[in-house]
Scaffold this motif. Sequence first.
Motif, PDB file in Angstrom:
ATOM      1  N   GLU A  94       0.827  -1.209   0.000  1.00  0.00           N
ATOM      2  CA  GLU A  94       0.000   0.000   0.000  1.00  0.00           C
ATOM      3  C   GLU A  94       0.857   1.254   0.000  1.00  0.00           C
ATOM      4  O   GLU A  94       0.533   2.248  -0.657  1.00  0.00           O
ATOM      5  CB  GLU A  94      -0.947  -0.012   1.193  1.00  0.00           C
ATOM      6  CG  GLU A  94      -1.998  -1.099   1.097  1.00  0.00           C
ATOM      7  CD  GLU A  94      -2.917  -1.142   2.307  1.00  0.00           C
ATOM      8  OE1 GLU A  94      -2.900  -0.193   3.117  1.00  0.00           O
ATOM      9  OE2 GLU A  94      -3.648  -2.137   2.435  1.00  0.00           O
ATOM     10  N   GLU A  95       1.965   1.220   0.729  1.00  0.00           N
ATOM     11  CA  GLU A  95       2.851   2.365   0.766  1.00  0.00           C
ATOM     12  C   GLU A  95       3.487   2.601  -0.601  1.00  0.00           C
ATOM     13  O   GLU A  95       3.710   3.747  -1.006  1.00  0.00           O
ATOM     14  CB  GLU A  95       3.926   2.173   1.838  1.00  0.00           C
ATOM     15  CG  GLU A  95       3.412   2.280   3.252  1.00  0.00           C
ATOM     16  CD  GLU A  95       2.803   0.983   3.791  1.00  0.00           C
ATOM     17  OE1 GLU A  95       2.557   0.040   2.996  1.00  0.00           O
ATOM     18  OE2 GLU A  95       2.558   0.920   5.002  1.00  0.00           O
ATOM     19  N   MET A  96       3.758   1.526  -1.321  1.00  0.00           N
ATOM     20  CA  MET A  96       4.332   1.666  -2.655  1.00  0.00           C
ATOM     21  C   MET A  96       3.338   2.317  -3.608  1.00  0.00           C
ATOM     22  O   MET A  96       3.718   3.110  -4.465  1.00  0.00           O
ATOM     23  CB  MET A  96       4.777   0.312  -3.205  1.00  0.00           C
ATOM     24  CG  MET A  96       5.933  -0.297  -2.452  1.00  0.00           C
ATOM     25  SD  MET A  96       7.371   0.803  -2.474  1.00  0.00           S
ATOM     26  CE  MET A  96       8.512  -0.153  -1.545  1.00  0.00           C
ATOM     27  N   GLU A  97       2.057   1.991  -3.443  1.00  0.00           N
ATOM     28  CA  GLU A  97       1.023   2.643  -4.253  1.00  0.00           C
ATOM     29  C   GLU A  97       1.000   4.139  -3.974  1.00  0.00           C
ATOM     30  O   GLU A  97       0.850   4.951  -4.902  1.00  0.00           O
ATOM     31  CB  GLU A  97      -0.339   2.008  -3.978  1.00  0.00           C
ATOM     32  CG  GLU A  97      -0.459   0.585  -4.476  1.00  0.00           C
ATOM     33  CD  GLU A  97      -1.750  -0.091  -4.053  1.00  0.00           C
ATOM     34  OE1 GLU A  97      -2.632   0.579  -3.473  1.00  0.00           O
ATOM     35  OE2 GLU A  97      -1.866  -1.305  -4.296  1.00  0.00           O
ATOM     36  N   LEU A  98       1.153   4.503  -2.716  1.00  0.00           N
ATOM     37  CA  LEU A  98       1.200   5.910  -2.347  1.00  0.00           C
ATOM     38  C   LEU A  98       2.412   6.588  -2.983  1.00  0.00           C
ATOM     39  O   LEU A  98       2.319   7.708  -3.504  1.00  0.00           O
ATOM     40  CB  LEU A  98       1.248   6.067  -0.822  1.00  0.00           C
ATOM     41  CG  LEU A  98       1.439   7.490  -0.307  1.00  0.00           C
ATOM     42  CD1 LEU A  98       0.266   8.375  -0.700  1.00  0.00           C
ATOM     43  CD2 LEU A  98       1.626   7.488   1.201  1.00  0.00           C
ATOM     44  N   ASP A 100       3.844   5.728  -5.749  1.00  0.00           N
ATOM     45  CA  ASP A 100       3.525   5.894  -7.171  1.00  0.00           C
ATOM     46  C   ASP A 100       2.706   7.151  -7.397  1.00  0.00           C
ATOM     47  O   ASP A 100       2.960   7.921  -8.331  1.00  0.00           O
ATOM     48  CB  ASP A 100       2.757   4.674  -7.700  1.00  0.00           C
ATOM     49  CG  ASP A 100       3.656   3.494  -8.016  1.00  0.00           C
ATOM     50  OD1 ASP A 100       4.880   3.698  -8.149  1.00  0.00           O
ATOM     51  OD2 ASP A 100       3.121   2.374  -8.123  1.00  0.00           O
ATOM     52  N   GLU A 101       1.702   7.365  -6.541  1.00  0.00           N
ATOM     53  CA  GLU A 101       0.857   8.554  -6.668  1.00  0.00           C
ATOM     54  C   GLU A 101       1.671   9.823  -6.444  1.00  0.00           C
ATOM     55  O   GLU A 101       1.521  10.806  -7.179  1.00  0.00           O
ATOM     56  CB  GLU A 101      -0.315   8.491  -5.684  1.00  0.00           C
ATOM     57  CG  GLU A 101      -1.327   7.400  -5.995  1.00  0.00           C
ATOM     58  CD  GLU A 101      -1.961   7.578  -7.361  1.00  0.00           C
ATOM     59  OE1 GLU A 101      -2.314   8.712  -7.732  1.00  0.00           O
ATOM     60  OE2 GLU A 101      -2.106   6.556  -8.072  1.00  0.00           O
ATOM     61  N   LEU A 102       2.541   9.823  -5.448  1.00  0.00           N
ATOM     62  CA  LEU A 102       3.393  10.989  -5.179  1.00  0.00           C
ATOM     63  C   LEU A 102       4.353  11.246  -6.333  1.00  0.00           C
ATOM     64  O   LEU A 102       4.623  12.402  -6.699  1.00  0.00           O
ATOM     65  CB  LEU A 102       4.164  10.784  -3.872  1.00  0.00           C
ATOM     66  CG  LEU A 102       3.347  10.831  -2.597  1.00  0.00           C
ATOM     67  CD1 LEU A 102       4.200  10.440  -1.402  1.00  0.00           C
ATOM     68  CD2 LEU A 102       2.725  12.200  -2.381  1.00  0.00           C
ATOM     69  N   CYS A 103       4.848  10.177  -6.928  1.00  0.00           N
ATOM     70  CA  CYS A 103       5.746  10.298  -8.061  1.00  0.00           C
ATOM     71  C   CYS A 103       5.025  10.951  -9.249  1.00  0.00           C
ATOM     72  O   CYS A 103       5.576  11.825  -9.925  1.00  0.00           O
ATOM     73  CB  CYS A 103       6.301   8.937  -8.443  1.00  0.00           C
ATOM     74  SG  CYS A 103       7.549   8.989  -9.754  1.00  0.00           S
ATOM     75  N   LYS A 104       3.777  10.541  -9.497  1.00  0.00           N
ATOM     76  CA  LYS A 104       2.992  11.128 -10.594  1.00  0.00           C
ATOM     77  C   LYS A 104       2.764  12.615 -10.350  1.00  0.00           C
ATOM     78  O   LYS A 104       2.839  13.414 -11.283  1.00  0.00           O
ATOM     79  CB  LYS A 104       1.641  10.409 -10.700  1.00  0.00           C
ATOM     80  CG  LYS A 104       1.713   9.031 -11.286  1.00  0.00           C
ATOM     81  CD  LYS A 104       0.337   8.378 -11.299  1.00  0.00           C
ATOM     82  CE  LYS A 104       0.412   6.925 -11.669  1.00  0.00           C
ATOM     83  NZ  LYS A 104      -0.899   6.253 -11.579  1.00  0.00           N
ATOM     84  N   ILE A 105       2.489  12.978  -9.113  1.00  0.00           N
ATOM     85  CA  ILE A 105       2.256  14.388  -8.775  1.00  0.00           C
ATOM     86  C   ILE A 105       3.533  15.193  -9.013  1.00  0.00           C
ATOM     87  O   ILE A 105       3.504  16.287  -9.577  1.00  0.00           O
ATOM     88  CB  ILE A 105       1.779  14.535  -7.307  1.00  0.00           C
ATOM     89  CG1 ILE A 105       0.380  13.957  -7.167  1.00  0.00           C
ATOM     90  CG2 ILE A 105       1.827  15.981  -6.864  1.00  0.00           C
ATOM     91  CD1 ILE A 105      -0.089  13.839  -5.727  1.00  0.00           C
ATOM     92  N   GLN A 106       4.656  14.640  -8.613  1.00  0.00           N
ATOM     93  CA  GLN A 106       5.926  15.339  -8.739  1.00  0.00           C
ATOM     94  C   GLN A 106       6.349  15.475 -10.196  1.00  0.00           C
ATOM     95  O   GLN A 106       6.923  16.460 -10.598  1.00  0.00           O
ATOM     96  CB  GLN A 106       6.999  14.617  -7.939  1.00  0.00           C
ATOM     97  CG  GLN A 106       8.248  15.428  -7.708  1.00  0.00           C
ATOM     98  CD  GLN A 106       9.454  14.867  -8.433  1.00  0.00           C
ATOM     99  OE1 GLN A 106       9.477  13.723  -8.838  1.00  0.00           O
ATOM    100  NE2 GLN A 106      10.454  15.694  -8.608  1.00  0.00           N
ATOM    101  N   LEU A 107       6.039  14.473 -11.011  1.00  0.00           N
ATOM    102  CA  LEU A 107       6.410  14.520 -12.432  1.00  0.00           C
ATOM    103  C   LEU A 107       5.443  15.399 -13.184  1.00  0.00           C
ATOM    104  O   LEU A 107       5.676  15.907 -14.208  1.00  0.00           O
ATOM    105  CB  LEU A 107       6.431  13.113 -13.012  1.00  0.00           C
ATOM    106  CG  LEU A 107       7.518  12.172 -12.474  1.00  0.00           C
ATOM    107  CD1 LEU A 107       7.371  10.796 -13.095  1.00  0.00           C
ATOM    108  CD2 LEU A 107       8.905  12.729 -12.764  1.00  0.00           C
TER     109      LEU A 107
END
Length: 107
Positions: A94-98, A100-107
């Motif tokens: 679940e933390e890895m999914e989070l 991924d979401e943070l990575c998308k926001i940053q990119l």
Amino acid sequence: METKHKEQVAEFLKSMYAAKKFKKLKPHNNTNNSFDVTLKVSGYSQLNLMVSDLLKASILLLHHDAPSLPSHTVNTDINVMTLLEIALQLLPEEEMELLDELCKIQL
């Protein structure tokens, strides 16, 4: 004789329940054949190191040169499948999914 034996077993079970010695395993979803074990870590860095060490040990043991390594390096009694199963259970999905979401926001 059988009645006395049943009484002894019942008394033993009662004393074991009262002593609460079996604390490590917690029933998982109220099932009889599945348990949870709490693992205390200082943070995600330590958890990551534990998973890495389990995977490295498994790779070393599965490597084709492992039998030729010094005996103090490789213990052939180690069950590699168990190490891999533990590593898999320790991965914070679940933390890895989070992340991924943070990575998308940053990119």
